[in-house]
Design a protein around this motif. Structure first.
Motif, short mmCIF file in Angstrom:
data_model
loop_
_atom_site.label_atom_id
_atom_site.label_comp_id
_atom_site.label_asym_id
_atom_site.label_seq_id
_atom_site.Cartn_x
_atom_site.Cartn_y
_atom_site.Cartn_z
N PHE A 36 0.80 -1.26 0.14
CA PHE A 36 0.07 -0.36 -0.03
C PHE A 36 0.76 1.60 0.20
O PHE A 36 0.74 1.80 -0.88
CB PHE A 36 -0.89 0.02 1.56
N TYR A 37 2.50 0.97 1.23
CA TYR A 37 2.69 2.27 0.60
C TYR A 37 3.52 2.53 -0.56
O TYR A 37 4.42 3.83 -1.02
CB TYR A 37 2.97 2.98 2.73
N LYS A 38 4.40 0.96 -0.50
CA LYS A 38 5.06 1.46 -2.19
C LYS A 38 4.29 2.09 -2.81
O LYS A 38 4.46 3.33 -3.68
CB LYS A 38 5.83 0.14 -2.46
N ASN A 39 3.57 1.95 -3.34
CA ASN A 39 1.89 2.33 -4.56
C ASN A 39 1.60 3.64 -4.37
O ASN A 39 2.15 4.70 -5.20
CB ASN A 39 0.96 1.58 -4.44
N ALA A 40 1.47 4.43 -2.77
CA ALA A 40 0.79 5.40 -2.52
C ALA A 40 2.52 6.58 -2.67
O ALA A 40 1.94 7.25 -3.51
CB ALA A 40 0.19 5.45 -1.18
N PHE A 41 3.85 5.80 -2.35
CA PHE A 41 4.86 7.07 -2.15
C PHE A 41 5.68 6.83 -4.19
O PHE A 41 5.03 7.83 -4.32
CB PHE A 41 6.16 6.80 -1.86
N ASP A 42 4.68 5.87 -4.94
CA ASP A 42 5.45 6.53 -5.99
C ASP A 42 4.27 6.92 -6.27
O ASP A 42 4.68 7.70 -7.38
CB ASP A 42 5.48 4.27 -6.84
N LYS A 43 3.47 6.48 -6.79
CA LYS A 43 2.20 7.49 -7.30
C LYS A 43 1.82 8.83 -6.65
O LYS A 43 2.10 10.54 -7.76
CB LYS A 43 0.70 6.81 -6.85
N ASN A 44 2.60 10.01 -5.57
CA ASN A 44 2.51 10.66 -5.19
C ASN A 44 3.71 11.17 -5.40
O ASN A 44 4.56 12.18 -5.18
CB ASN A 44 1.84 10.87 -4.35
N LYS A 45 4.66 10.26 -6.07
CA LYS A 45 6.16 10.61 -6.63
C LYS A 45 7.19 11.08 -5.03
O LYS A 45 7.74 11.95 -5.17
CB LYS A 45 6.12 11.92 -7.33
N LYS A 58 4.85 16.64 5.09
CA LYS A 58 3.79 17.46 4.48
C LYS A 58 3.59 16.32 3.08
O LYS A 58 2.90 16.59 2.54
CB LYS A 58 3.87 19.14 4.98
N GLU A 59 4.76 15.93 2.42
CA GLU A 59 5.40 15.37 1.38
C GLU A 59 4.57 13.98 0.99
O GLU A 59 4.44 13.52 0.17
CB GLU A 59 6.78 15.58 0.95
N LEU A 60 4.57 13.48 2.78
CA LEU A 60 3.91 12.76 2.83
C LEU A 60 2.42 12.30 2.27
O LEU A 60 2.25 13.08 2.98
CB LEU A 60 4.57 11.36 3.61
N PRO A 61 1.76 11.31 1.88
CA PRO A 61 0.76 10.79 1.37
C PRO A 61 -0.12 10.51 2.68
O PRO A 61 0.60 10.10 3.71
CB PRO A 61 0.18 9.72 0.40
N PHE A 62 -1.52 10.60 3.25
CA PHE A 62 -1.88 10.34 4.34
C PHE A 62 -2.93 8.65 3.66
O PHE A 62 -2.94 8.43 3.41
CB PHE A 62 -3.22 11.05 4.66
N THR A 63 -3.01 8.74 5.52
CA THR A 63 -3.77 7.36 5.61
C THR A 63 -5.08 7.27 6.01
O THR A 63 -5.42 7.45 7.23
CB THR A 63 -2.84 6.28 6.01
N THR A 64 -5.95 6.65 5.44
CA THR A 64 -7.60 6.69 5.73
C THR A 64 -8.30 5.27 6.48
O THR A 64 -7.52 4.04 6.59
CB THR A 64 -7.95 7.23 5.11
N LYS A 65 -9.02 5.32 7.27
CA LYS A 65 -9.75 4.84 8.30
C LYS A 65 -10.27 3.87 6.57
O LYS A 65 -10.12 2.23 6.90
CB LYS A 65 -10.53 4.77 8.58
N ASP A 66 -10.42 4.17 5.57
CA ASP A 66 -10.34 3.71 4.04
C ASP A 66 -10.16 3.02 4.31
O ASP A 66 -9.71 1.90 3.38
CB ASP A 66 -11.17 4.32 3.29
N ASP A 67 -9.04 3.15 4.22
CA ASP A 67 -7.68 3.14 3.31
C ASP A 67 -7.03 1.30 4.07
O ASP A 67 -7.43 -0.38 3.67
CB ASP A 67 -6.34 3.15 3.40
N LEU A 68 -7.36 1.30 4.91
CA LEU A 68 -7.60 0.23 6.38
C LEU A 68 -8.06 -0.91 6.40
O LEU A 68 -7.76 -2.35 6.42
CB LEU A 68 -6.60 0.44 8.16
N ARG A 69 -9.07 -0.10 6.42
CA ARG A 69 -11.06 -1.46 5.75
C ARG A 69 -10.31 -2.79 4.43
O ARG A 69 -10.85 -3.84 4.88
CB ARG A 69 -11.91 -0.76 5.97
N LYS A 70 -10.43 -1.41 3.86
CA LYS A 70 -9.96 -2.57 2.33
C LYS A 70 -8.80 -2.87 2.56
O LYS A 70 -8.59 -4.22 1.62
CB LYS A 70 -9.48 -1.43 0.90
#
Ligand SMILES: [Zn+2]
Length: 434
Positions: A36-45, A58-70
């Motif tokens: 999940f984080y590899k994809n999120a970091f790559d996607k957000n460069k 602040k450069e890092l993407p957020f994690t939501t409860k929905d991400d965890l549920r998925k």
């Protein structure tokens, strides 16, 4: 008293140095181990090599409860499952929960952090600590239990025995510290009054409450009715459970265990970081967790940060007590419930239309949920009382089986509950004056 002076009283520079080292190690680990984080970091460069100071978070993407549920149940764990030795869940309700795995180190760290919480409100090895939190999938019972043992207190795991039994234990075991949800403490106080027991007959001195938002008014009520000093603490299961932040003797804001969690406050709409002092959504990054590390986790809890010298000597930043939620989550007896879960259950029952009101109220010091709904057209009003009773019981049973909560059901005439006119309709009335 301070449990871990060498961490709770670090200078700002030393703390930041420790935070950045731990953050970098965490980022490397999640990039490598959690897809999940590899994809999120790559996607957000995001180039994690370039995260060199806490400001860069602040450069890092957020994690939501929905991400965890998925990713339920184990997809976001950063260690092999054989290294997970405990699994808790984000709440006691069904629906789509979040599984939180702890490694041996995570559990050790958890006990240590909660030991700081207990120590800050004056609990020591001389205390008898009655833990009236549910020992279950949710975290509070176990979190406080092992920490109280760690500091050498005498632990009484009374869990959620009924109030009369809690009072018997308070009296007979000479409990000095009571740990529970604030609403349960109020209920115990109410029953104490009914039993005509003067709180001064008890040995109780300290109350440590949490798992639901509560006001200064409620604090004053509990303190006078139980003859104690009451402290607040904050934690959420996705991060660790209790142990995220806690009140000290000042009781003016909750110190955040910043050597383990990096805190931010964001505007929940623009998602921009807010300066210290401004109110917004709390966001935490875990920097020591092994099982389920989380980067910029959006809690949904509303607060603000207080950066001022505290007379207790701790240098850890403080947050104000939680004032609300960004979503419509209901907190009842420490359980998290979304109205959508209630709706889903209601709609599974034959004859039910999605017109309902959820009313939260307090009676005899105990919180309860009432569901108001319309009599279905299939049951003519008034003349079929037995059928109406059966209908109400069916709803009660369904909700109890799915969510584990007892609700009251009241029926009103058809077409008397407000219909949506296209706008979001408010289906919750919270009458609890907390
Ligand atoms: Zn303090």
């Amino acid at each position: 008293m301070i449990y871990a002076k060498n961490y709770e009283c670090l200078s700002k520079d030393d703390l930041e140095q420790l935070q950045i080292e731990r953050l970098q190690a965490t980022l490397n680990r999640v990039y490598e181990k959690v897809s999940f984080y590899k994809n999120a970091f790559d996607k957000n460069k995001v180039n994690i090599e370039k995260i060199k100071s806490i400001k860069d978070i602040k450069e890092l993407p957020f994690t939501t409860k929905d991400d965890l549920r998925k990713s339920y149940p184990y997809d976001m764990f950063a260690v092999p499952l054989r290294d997970i030795i405990r699994i808790h869940s984000s709440s006691g309700t069904s629906g789509k929960p979040i599984a939180v795995g702890y490694t041996r180190n995570d559990l050790k760290m958890w006990s240590h952090l909660v030991a700081r919480v207990l120590t800050a409100c004056g609990i020591t090895s001389h205390d008898f600590v009655q833990i009236a939190f549910n020992y279950s999938l949710i975290t509070a019972g176990f979190g406080f239990h092992y920490a109280a043992e760690e500091i050498g207190a005498s632990v009484i795991p009374s869990s959620i025995e009924d109030a009369k039994k809690q009072i018997m234990i308070l009296k007979d075991y000479k409990t000095t510290a009571l740990l529970s949800t604030p609403s349960y403490a109020l209920h115990i106080a109410h029953v104490l009054k009914e039993l005509k027991i003067n709180p001064e007959e008890l040995s109780l001195k300290i109350g440590l409450f949490g798992a639901e938002p509560w006001s200064e008014n409620l604090r004053a009520q509990i303190e006078s009715q139980l003859n104690i000093k009451a402290y607040d603490n904050y934690g959420i299961s996705e991060l660790i459970g209790p142990g995220v932040s806690f009140e000290c003797s000042e009781r003016n804001g909750l110190h955040i265990n910043e050597d383990h969690f990096i805190v931010e406050v964001i505007d929940p709409k623009s998602l921009k970081s807010l300066p210290v002092g401004e109110t917004g959504e709390l966001v935490f990054t875990t920097i020591t967790k092994e099982g389920l590390p989380l980067i910029r986790f959006r809690t949904g809890d509303i607060s603000s940060l207080i950066e001022e010298k505290c007379s207790c000597g701790r240098t850890l930043i403080k947050m104000k007590r939680i004032s609300g939620r960004t979503d419509d989550m209901i907190i009842l007896d420490g359980l998290n419930i979304f109205p959508s879960q209630i709706e889903e259950i209601l709609l599974q029952i034959e004859g039910v239309e999605p017109h309902y009101l959820i009313i939260l109220d307090r009676e005899e010091g105990k919180d309860f949920m009432q569901i108001q709904m319309e009599v279905p057209d299939s049951i003519p009003y008034f003349d079929e009382l037995k059928k109406l009773e059966d209908f109400k019981n069916r709803i009660k049973d369904h909700i109890y089986n799915k969510l584990g909560i007892n609700v009251k059901v009241t029926l009103v005439e058809p077409r008397t509950i407000a219909r949506s006119s296209g706008n979001k309709i408010n289906r919750i009335i919270d009458k609890r004056k907390i």
